[in-house]
Structure formats: structure tokens, C-alpha cells
Design an enzyme around this catalytic site. Structure first.
Site, PDB file in Angstrom:
ATOM      1  N   GLU A   1       7.771 -14.671 -11.482  1.00 29.83           N
ATOM      2  CA  GLU A   1       7.202 -13.406 -10.994  1.00 29.83           C
ATOM      3  C   GLU A   1       6.550 -12.602 -12.115  1.00 29.83           C
ATOM      4  O   GLU A   1       5.466 -12.069 -11.953  1.00 29.83           O
ATOM      5  CB  GLU A   1       8.319 -12.516 -10.429  1.00 29.83           C
ATOM      6  CG  GLU A   1       8.665 -12.729  -9.000  1.00 29.83           C
ATOM      7  CD  GLU A   1       9.776 -11.779  -8.552  1.00 29.83           C
ATOM      8  OE1 GLU A   1       9.642 -11.222  -7.469  1.00 29.83           O
ATOM      9  OE2 GLU A   1      10.771 -11.590  -9.287  1.00 29.83           O
TER      10      GLU A   1
ATOM     11  N   ASN B   1      -1.772   2.284   5.529  1.00 24.66           N
ATOM     12  CA  ASN B   1      -0.903   1.226   5.026  1.00 24.66           C
ATOM     13  C   ASN B   1      -0.481   0.407   6.227  1.00 24.66           C
ATOM     14  O   ASN B   1       0.171   0.929   7.130  1.00 24.66           O
ATOM     15  CB  ASN B   1       0.321   1.860   4.336  1.00 24.66           C
ATOM     16  CG  ASN B   1       1.445   0.863   4.101  1.00 24.66           C
ATOM     17  OD1 ASN B   1       1.200  -0.320   3.944  1.00 24.66           O
ATOM     18  ND2 ASN B   1       2.672   1.350   4.074  1.00 24.66           N
ATOM     19  N   GLY B   2      -0.874  -0.864   6.248  1.00 22.52           N
ATOM     20  CA  GLY B   2      -0.509  -1.690   7.390  1.00 22.52           C
ATOM     21  C   GLY B   2      -1.628  -2.652   7.720  1.00 22.52           C
ATOM     22  O   GLY B   2      -2.462  -2.973   6.865  1.00 22.52           O
TER      23      GLY B   2
ATOM     24  N   LYS C   1      12.613 -14.876 -11.098  1.00 20.55           N
ATOM     25  CA  LYS C   1      12.358 -13.746 -12.014  1.00 20.55           C
ATOM     26  C   LYS C   1      11.328 -14.151 -13.058  1.00 20.55           C
ATOM     27  O   LYS C   1      10.411 -13.407 -13.358  1.00 20.55           O
ATOM     28  CB  LYS C   1      13.621 -13.311 -12.762  1.00 20.55           C
ATOM     29  CG  LYS C   1      14.634 -12.421 -12.105  1.00 20.55           C
ATOM     30  CD  LYS C   1      14.185 -11.101 -11.620  1.00 20.55           C
ATOM     31  CE  LYS C   1      13.419 -11.148 -10.353  1.00 20.55           C
ATOM     32  NZ  LYS C   1      14.002 -10.999  -9.099  1.00 20.55           N
TER      33      LYS C   1
ATOM     34  N   CYS D   1       0.838  -1.183   0.000  1.00 21.53           N
ATOM     35  CA  CYS D   1       0.000   0.000   0.000  1.00 21.53           C
ATOM     36  C   CYS D   1       0.881   1.244   0.000  1.00 21.53           C
ATOM     37  O   CYS D   1       1.888   1.311   0.703  1.00 21.53           O
ATOM     38  CB  CYS D   1      -0.948   0.105   1.183  1.00 21.53           C
ATOM     39  SG  CYS D   1      -2.105  -1.254   1.305  1.00 21.53           S
TER      40      CYS D   1
ATOM     41  N   ARG E   1       4.020  -0.230  -4.717  1.00 19.10           N
ATOM     42  CA  ARG E   1       3.755  -0.762  -3.387  1.00 19.10           C
ATOM     43  C   ARG E   1       2.477  -1.593  -3.316  1.00 19.10           C
ATOM     44  O   ARG E   1       2.176  -2.203  -2.295  1.00 19.10           O
ATOM     45  CB  ARG E   1       3.662   0.385  -2.380  1.00 19.10           C
ATOM     46  CG  ARG E   1       4.896   1.254  -2.321  1.00 19.10           C
ATOM     47  CD  ARG E   1       4.717   2.364  -1.312  1.00 19.10           C
ATOM     48  NE  ARG E   1       4.566   1.818   0.018  1.00 19.10           N
ATOM     49  CZ  ARG E   1       5.575   1.483   0.814  1.00 19.10           C
ATOM     50  NH1 ARG E   1       6.808   1.656   0.402  1.00 19.10           N
ATOM     51  NH2 ARG E   1       5.357   0.992   2.002  1.00 19.10           N
TER      52      ARG E   1
ATOM     53  N   LYS F   1       6.084  -4.550  -4.024  1.00 19.77           N
ATOM     54  CA  LYS F   1       7.524  -4.337  -3.878  1.00 19.77           C
ATOM     55  C   LYS F   1       7.973  -4.453  -2.421  1.00 19.77           C
ATOM     56  O   LYS F   1       9.032  -4.982  -2.133  1.00 19.77           O
ATOM     57  CB  LYS F   1       7.850  -2.954  -4.432  1.00 19.77           C
ATOM     58  CG  LYS F   1       9.316  -2.629  -4.463  1.00 19.77           C
ATOM     59  CD  LYS F   1       9.938  -3.110  -5.747  1.00 19.77           C
ATOM     60  CE  LYS F   1      11.423  -2.997  -5.738  1.00 19.77           C
ATOM     61  NZ  LYS F   1      12.034  -4.183  -6.364  1.00 19.77           N
TER      62      LYS F   1
ATOM     63  N   TRP G   1      -2.571  -2.830  -1.674  1.00 19.09           N
ATOM     64  CA  TRP G   1      -2.303  -4.259  -1.817  1.00 19.09           C
ATOM     65  C   TRP G   1      -3.167  -4.911  -0.763  1.00 19.09           C
ATOM     66  O   TRP G   1      -2.945  -4.728   0.432  1.00 19.09           O
ATOM     67  CB  TRP G   1      -0.816  -4.538  -1.580  1.00 19.09           C
ATOM     68  CG  TRP G   1      -0.421  -5.941  -1.892  1.00 19.09           C
ATOM     69  CD1 TRP G   1      -0.027  -6.421  -3.101  1.00 19.09           C
ATOM     70  CD2 TRP G   1      -0.368  -7.052  -0.992  1.00 19.09           C
ATOM     71  NE1 TRP G   1       0.261  -7.759  -3.008  1.00 19.09           N
ATOM     72  CE2 TRP G   1       0.061  -8.174  -1.730  1.00 19.09           C
ATOM     73  CE3 TRP G   1      -0.645  -7.211   0.369  1.00 19.09           C
ATOM     74  CZ2 TRP G   1       0.217  -9.432  -1.166  1.00 19.09           C
ATOM     75  CZ3 TRP G   1      -0.490  -8.471   0.929  1.00 19.09           C
ATOM     76  CH2 TRP G   1      -0.064  -9.559   0.169  1.00 19.09           C
TER      77      TRP G   1
ATOM     78  N   HIS H   1      17.298 -36.240  -8.570  1.00 19.29           N
ATOM     79  CA  HIS H   1      16.469 -36.709  -7.457  1.00 19.29           C
ATOM     80  C   HIS H   1      15.022 -36.243  -7.577  1.00 19.29           C
ATOM     81  O   HIS H   1      14.366 -35.997  -6.576  1.00 19.29           O
ATOM     82  CB  HIS H   1      17.083 -36.249  -6.130  1.00 19.29           C
ATOM     83  CG  HIS H   1      18.476 -36.749  -5.942  1.00 19.29           C
ATOM     84  ND1 HIS H   1      18.758 -38.058  -5.663  1.00 19.29           N
ATOM     85  CD2 HIS H   1      19.665 -36.117  -6.061  1.00 19.29           C
ATOM     86  CE1 HIS H   1      20.070 -38.224  -5.587  1.00 19.29           C
ATOM     87  NE2 HIS H   1      20.640 -37.049  -5.829  1.00 19.29           N
TER      88      HIS H   1
HETATM   89  C1  G6P Z   1       8.876  -8.797  -2.287  1.00 20.39           C
HETATM   90  C2  G6P Z   1       9.444  -8.292  -3.594  1.00 20.39           C
HETATM   91  C3  G6P Z   1      10.728  -9.049  -3.923  1.00 20.39           C
HETATM   92  C4  G6P Z   1      11.714  -8.909  -2.772  1.00 20.39           C
HETATM   93  C5  G6P Z   1      11.108  -9.380  -1.454  1.00 20.39           C
HETATM   94  C6  G6P Z   1      11.989  -9.004  -0.281  1.00 20.39           C
HETATM   95  O1  G6P Z   1       8.419 -10.100  -2.455  1.00 20.39           O
HETATM   96  O2  G6P Z   1       8.504  -8.452  -4.635  1.00 20.39           O
HETATM   97  O3  G6P Z   1      11.289  -8.512  -5.101  1.00 20.39           O
HETATM   98  O4  G6P Z   1      12.860  -9.644  -3.056  1.00 20.39           O
HETATM   99  O5  G6P Z   1       9.843  -8.751  -1.233  1.00 20.39           O
HETATM  100  O6  G6P Z   1      12.028  -7.615  -0.200  1.00 20.39           O
HETATM  101  P1  G6P Z   1      13.172  -6.760   0.479  1.00 20.39           P
HETATM  102  O7  G6P Z   1      12.752  -5.345   0.254  1.00 20.39           O
HETATM  103  O8  G6P Z   1      13.194  -7.141   1.919  1.00 20.39           O
HETATM  104  O9  G6P Z   1      14.446  -7.086  -0.203  1.00 20.39           O
END
Ligand code: G6P
Length: 615
Positions: free
Chosen positions: A495, A101-102, A492, A2, A27, A610, A75, A511
């Protein structure tokens, strides 16, 4: 998760809020909303979807007059992302309007109480509970808005960055923070509120970052009043001058932030070691580390806590720390670490890695480690972020703002910092030979140009992407230092393209995953020069005999794998220890192109955010 933004001053609030929301959309982008106040009427518009959908709705439905406004990009946590659950939320009287936000953990109990007192709830959100709690306190205790907010927040369990205003106070916004970030931009009798400074950077360089459990009453014509939520005591404002500039948060001619950020890697890796690595002199200097070297040297263990891509950087660090500095390393998902009653002692050093510096699980892991007496070192990208302040010391990566949700430049700069730390410790401990140490310093200094060279293969990678864009599964394999790169490559791809992908240590393929291999399965193998090269070649043979399609990341000039692989992506020759910094580049580009060809939203993939500020 958010993003929140607010404005009060002499300008039209609408364009500032709207633009701010666009910048904060990384966000969260499940829904968006805005409330504007012109001193007489509040206009409120909110919608499921993105800020662009909100803009359209506003154009059709409401006037955009008002010098006070708040906006939100969400979000979803409580309640599905529909129009009603979107922020802002009104209180029952219609006087108070809030964005949040929270997460309010005890919202259910508070809601029950408020329902008993006659309050009605229109949404499923915890936020609507909070705004009505504030209203209830304001009325019953006959106090001003600021006081009501303070009393309410003392009843709340959870995390928040909030901004709200009262219809009866056209010149005031109240904000507060716990866990989630909140910055206040200070202009000439105008104020901006936002989750980060990007929404107001073209208006002012002066900002206050609220600390946890602080609230601020922002009034036109008055100085900002900051108080502690717990005891109402006054806090002197600390105004920072921001280094951020507009260019850093714009796309700069690239189609997507992700592509821009991939291409920024040569320069930001350099920025990250500039002034810290003096390769010719054999010196590594890291401000945050110098005073704590002994802690590291004498540590029984280093425990690395992180999430997502940062966790993958931690895995690379495990290899380099153990290899060079001979310190035992454990790498933990922060979310697991915090809940499994881990053994932590005062002799442990905990390294927390986080791009955003906000990830709730990583933050909780830090708190736990500190409680148990461990020394906690942070590696963050966002300056002044919660995690950077919660740690005892740390080193910033200098990646600059990373806006694409899929992390790219944060990963390589995190590895750069971790490499510097590992080399420095190894040198002091005497666990690395002088020649090997000097070699790695010089090689690290060459990484930006090698990344540059890897990026030049973009067109070839795009062609490979075209061939495999319709695959439904991918395997990524790597050994040693490049096993975490395989994990990161797979992450990647899934995502941003939504193609199922799995990363594995190449030897583990036998395995289980080998059962998946047939002529339709693309397998990305990192097969660069290394101690394991022959072993990886054997793994490639095993794939070939099952007719899997091999896309190999190879060292320039490689002949053996070139013969065997269906497609190759070349990177410059690099010592194995530093190779993740270059082998990761073609994997980033491959994911980007596939996602683009599938018409995915590369910068804002579905369901992701993010900064994950909820657990
Ligand atoms: C989210 C983001 C990722 C990131 C992860 C950890 O899932 O989409 O790209 O690697 O959080 O975030 P940070 O800010 O702690 O590296």
C-alpha cells in the site's frame, strides 16, 4: 471516497473550506476544487492534484472573498482526474454549483435525455449530469431549489452526498445524502457541511448527521429544514454533541498520521477494552452484545464480512472464535459475498467489520444478510457511521480518528473487540476452561504494555528497512493466528511503498512461492512462540537453503531462529491467541520506514482512499 465541505455564515469561507479539505484529503486526493460566493460573483477554482496544488492555484488565480463556499477533494470514479472533471461543477446557466461524493449509476441515461433537451456537458462526470438535472427541473417545473433537488434525487439511482448553492440564493445551501456520509455543523447563525466533523470541530460541537435519503435546506437566519427525499415529509433535526477534539485529528508532533496512529496503539487498545474488560473479576461486558448473546450462542455459523485490513482482522477472528467458542466461522470479502448468491439463514450471525463504517461493499453485504433474515452485528470505528446504523447491534472500537490511509490502529482495536466477544461467548458456552479464560483476560490487559515494548524496537526496524528498501518483492509468511498478520504485513508494505509483497501461510510456501526465492528475496517470517514454532523453523530452513534473506519476527529471548535468520525483530512473549496484536507492530513500522526512505507519500499513497464508498 471524495470529501466534501461547505460553509455559510459570517466568516470568510475560504480558510474554513481549505482547511476542511486538508482534513478530508484522506478520502481522496486525485483532484481538488472550491467555489466561493460573495453574493454577487462566484469564484471557482479546481485542479488535478492535491489540496496544496489547489491552494497555489487559488493564490494565483482568484479572489477569496465570500461568506459562502463549497469544496471538494476527489477520488476519481467517472472520468480521469483532470481539471475539468474536478468538482465543483456548474450547471449550464452558471447559476447552480455542486459538489458530490458518490456515484450516479443511471447518469448515462439522464445525460442523454438532458442532451436532447439542449444541455451541454463539459466533463465526463456523473455529477455534472445531476446539477443540470436539478436545473432542468427547477426551470421547467418552476420550483424552488430545495424542491428541484428533491425531485431530481428521486430520478437518481446510486449514492450521493451533495452540497449545492444557487447564485440567486446567496443565503442558502442545499445538501442531501444517500450512502455517502454528510454532517452539518451548527454554529451561531453559521453552518458547516462536511463528509465528517473534522473540518468544523474547532468551531462547533453541535452536529446533525443526515440519514440516508434525507436532504437539508440550510438558510441563514432560519432553522435547518430536513426533509425525506422520497416523500418530502419534514424530519425533526437530531442535534448531537460531538466528542471529537482537534488534538485527535492533528499529527501531534509526529511526521505522519500513520506513525502517530502506530504509536497510539497502546492507548487505543486500552480505550477499546476500558470498562468492558474487568480482568481481575473475570468479567467482559459489551453493551451491544448483552441483549443478543443467545443469537450468537445458538448461531449455526458466524459469517464475517469485511474488506482490506478489516478482512484480515476477520481472519484472526476466525481462529479465535473457532478455537475458543467452537462456533463455525466463515470470513468473506464483502464484495464477493454480495454477488455470489450466498446461503444465509436466520440462524446465521453476520459480523461486519469496518473502520470507516462506510465501505460500500460491506454495506451491501449487510443489507443482503438482513434481507435473508440473519442477525447482523457491526464492529466499526467511526461513531454514527452508515454501517454502525445499518446493523442490528454492534461494538465500537475506540481507536479515535484514523487518518493515515493505511490502516494500523483500526486493525489492532478490531482484533481487541473480536477477542472480547470470542472470550465472552466461550465462557458462556463453557467451551473454554476457567483458567484459560482468566489467563487470557489478564494477558489481554497486558497487551498495551507489550505493544509499547514492541514499539521500542523502532530504531532496529529502521535499520532493517534501510537494508531492504530497494527490494522489488517481499514474501510474508506466518502460520495459524499469524497467517492473517502475514497478509496484513504484505498489504501494509505494498500500500505505502508500492513494493510488490505477498502474504502466505508458511506451509503453503512450498506450493508455489518457493520458486521465487533467491538471494535477492527478503522473506518476513513470523516465528514467535506458538504451537507451530518448530514447523515455522523448518520453513525457515527451507528458505535458507534457497538463499532467501530472512527477517524474522521472534519472541524476546528466542535463540533458535535468531541463529538462523539474517535479521530479527523482537516482540514480547504473548500467548499465541493474542500474538497478532503484537506481531503486527514491527510489520507496520517496517512498511512505514521503507515507504519513507523511498520518499513515498506515507499518509496518502497513490490511487488509494480511506473510505471506499463505491463498489
Ligand atoms: C480501504 C482502505 C483500507 C481499509 C479498507 C476497508 O481500502 O484503504 O485501509 O482496510 O478500505 O475499509 P473499512 O473502513 O471498511 O475498514
Amino acid at each position: 471516497m471524495c470529501g466534501i465541505v461547505g460553509y455559510i455564515g459570517k466568516r470568510d469561507a475560504y480558510p474554513i473550506i481549505l482547511n476542511g479539505l486538508k482534513r478530508l484529503e484522506y478520502r481522496g486526493y486525485d483532484s481538488a476544487g472550491i467555489a466561493l460566493y460573495d453574493g454577487k460573483n462566484i469564484q471557482l477554482c479546481k485542479t488535478k492534484g492535491k489540496v496544496a496544488d489547489l491552494e497555489l492555484k487559488v493564490t494565483n488565480e482568484m479572489s477569496t472573498i465570500g461568506n459562502l463556499g463549497i469544496g471538494h477533494t476527489r477520488w476519481a470514479t467517472h472520468g480521469e482526474p483532470n481539471d475539468v472533471n474536478s468538482h465543483p461543477h456548474y450547471s449550464n446557466s452558471g447559476d447552480l454549483v455542486i459538489i458530490h461524493n458518490g456515484i450516479i449509476e443511471n447518469y448515462a441515461a439522464l445525460k442523454k435525455e438532458l442532451i436532447n433537451r439542449g444541455y451541454t456537458f463539459y466533463s465526463d462526470t456523473d455529477t455534472e449530469v445531476l446539477v443540470n438535472l436539478i436545473e432542468d427541473i427547477k426551470k421547467n417545473e418552476n420550483v424552488k431549489l430545495g424542491k428541484a433537488v428533491q425531485v431530481a434525487l428521486n430520478q437518481v439511482v446510486g449514492a450521493y452526498a451533495i452540497a449545492l448553492f444557487d447564485k440567486n440564493k446567496p443565503d442558502e445551501i442545499v445538501v442531501a445524502k444517500l450512502g455517502s456520509p454528510l454532517a452539518i455543523g451548527i454554529g451561531d447563525n453559521e453552518f458547516f457541511v462536511a463528509s465528517d466533523a473534522s473540518p468544523f470541530i474547532e468551531f462547533t460541537n453541535n452536529a446533525i448527521y443526515l440519514e440516508d435519503e434525507e436532504m437539508a435546506i440550510i438558510r441563514l437566519g432560519r432553522d435547518i429544514e430536513i426533509r425525506k427525499v422520497k416523500d418530502d415529509s419534514i424530519v425533526a433535526p437530531y442535534i448531537q454533541e460531538l466528542q471529537l477534539n482537534l488534538e485527535q485529528i492533528e499529527k501531534g508532533g509526529y511526521e505522519h498520521f500513520m506513525l502517530k496512529e502506530i504509536y497510539e496503539q497502546p492507548s487505543v487498545i486500552k480505550d477499546t477494552y476500558r470498562g468492558r474488560l474487568l480482568a481481575d473479576k473475570g468479567i467482559i461486558r459489551l453493551g451491544g452484545l448483552e441483549d443478543y448473546i443467545e443469537k450468537f450462542i445458538n448461531a449455526d455459523r458466524i459469517i464475517i464480512v469485511a474488506c482490506g485490513t478489516s478482512w484480515h482482522a476477520g481472519l484472526v477472528a476466525e481462529y479465535i472464535f473457532e478455537d475458543w467458542a467452537r462456533i463455525p466461522v466463515e470470513v468473506e470479502y464483502a464484495s464477493e459475498f454480495r454477488y455470489r448468491n450466498p446461503i444465509i439463514t436466520e440462524n446465521d450471525v453476520v459480523i461486519a467489520i469496518s473502520q470507516s463504517g462506510e465501505t460500500a461493499d460491506t454495506l451491501a453485504a449487510i443489507k443482503l444478510a438482513k434481507e435473508k433474515g440473519a442477525f447482523v452485528y457491526g464492529i466499526c470505528n467511526v461513531v454514527g457511521s452508515t454501517i454502525s446504523r445499518a446493523t442490528h447491534s454492534g461494538t465500537y472500537t475506540h481507536a479515535g480518528p484514523e487518518i493515515g490511509v493505511a490502516s494500523t490502529k483500526a486493525f489492532t482495536t478490531q482484533i481487541t473487540v473480536l477477542t472480547l466477544i470470542a472470550l465472552k461467548l466461550a465462557k458462556i458456552k463453557g467451551t473454554i476452561s476457567q483458567s484459560n479464560y482468566m489467563l487470557h483476560l489478564r494477558e489481554l490487559d497486558l497487551i498495551p504494555s507489550k505493544v509499547e515494548a514492541a514499539l521500542k524496537k523502532n530504531d532496529e526496524i529502521e535499520k532493517i528497512a534501510k537494508i531492504f528498501k530497494d527490494a522489488t518483492n517481499f514474501l510474508y509468511l506466518g502460520r495459524g493466528y499469524n497467517f492473517p498478520v502475514a497478509l496484513e504485513g504484505a498489504l501494509k508494505l505494498k500500500e505505502i511503498s508500492y513494493i510488490h509483497a505477498e502474504g502466505y501461510p508458511a506451509a503453503e510456501m512450498k506450493h508455489g512461492p518457493i520458486a521465487l526465492i533467491d538471494e535477492h528475496m527478503p522473506i518476513v517470517v513470523i516465528a514467535v512462540n506458538s504451537n507451530h514454532y518448530e514447523k515455522v523453523v523448518s520453513n525457515i530452513q527451507e528458505i535458507k537453503s534457497r538463499k532467501g534473506k530472512i527477517i524474522a519476527v521472534v519472541t524476546e529471548g528466542d535463540t533458535i531462529v535468531r541463529e538462523m535468520a539474517d535479521y530479527i525483530m523482537e516482540v514480547p512473549n504473548t500467548p499465541e491467541t493474542l500474538s497478532p496484536l503484537v506481531t503486527t507492530i514491527p510489520l507496520q513500522l517496517l512498511s512505514y520506514h521503507i515507504a519513507l526512505m523511498l520518499d513515498r507519500n506515507v499518509d496518502q499513497p497513490r490511487n488509494l482512499a480511506k473510505a471506499v464508498t463505491v463498489e
